[in-house]
Design an enzyme around this catalytic site. Sequence first.
Site, PDB file in Angstrom:
ATOM      1  CG  ASP A   6      -1.552   1.317   1.527  1.00  0.00           C
ATOM      2  OD1 ASP A   6      -1.819   2.074   0.569  1.00  0.00           O
ATOM      3  OD2 ASP A   6      -1.796   1.619   2.713  1.00  0.00           O
ATOM      4  CE  LYS A  13       0.138   2.165   7.654  1.00  0.00           C
ATOM      5  NZ  LYS A  13      -1.178   2.249   8.346  1.00  0.00           N
ATOM      6  CG  ASP A  96      -6.819   5.251  -1.168  1.00  0.00           C
ATOM      7  OD1 ASP A  96      -7.430   5.637  -2.191  1.00  0.00           O
ATOM      8  OD2 ASP A  96      -6.533   6.023  -0.232  1.00  0.00           O
TER       9      ASP A  96
END
Length: 244
Positions: A6, A13, A96
């Site tokens: 991510d 992350k 996202d």
Amino acid sequence: MILTVDVGNTRIKAAVFEESTVVENFVFEKIELEKKIEKILKKFPNCSDLVVASVGSVEKQSFLAFEKQLKVHFFTHEDVFPFHNKYATQKTLGIDRMILAGGATLQFPKQNRLVIDAGTCITYDFIDENDNYLGGAISPGLRLRYESLHNFTARLPLLTLEAPDNYVGNSTPQAIHSGVVNGFVYEIDGFIDEYRKEFSNFIIILTGGDAEFLAKRLKNTIFANSNFLLESLNQTYQYKIDND
């Protein structure tokens, strides 16, 4: 094994999954990307797929450098998702947010779901019990609120996140902490209350970097999971494989 990544506005992350189980989590800066992924793949040589969701400024080439080792997939608007997208401007909807909506749809079937992602920005994403993604809201996150008070005034100091001692700030720093933190909490609880008025059979998922800090301060009952986006990335990728 699948390595999910991510790329956010601030940090990166990542997590290694064995089917639906998280084996290990990682957090690192964008400048460290290639070295960190190389290190992860050395530790987990059985990774067969590298799955990326990116809203940050990282070149694709940084990931494509690993194409000889494993399959690399970047999620886009063209992918198959487990919900019906009712957003008016679908091409502007952040990947996202789509991944979070996908994870909520798959993990909590036949419920109204509100996903709250508290990061650089705070996003609210609502998927109804019929798996229709209806939209939500976007506002500044905690860090942006502190920075804006400093950057757009002449004298207010730049502070970092701190729980206020009291609702009544008895100094300028305490007044800023009270305004930023309590205002943020009131905003989230206010949004949840409005959704509750209209929808039943309802679950709230709180995630993002500030999720743990916020969870104990909200009056509403929530499901808090700071790794929900990475888990959703893995689940949505599995859904894509099964439905392409």
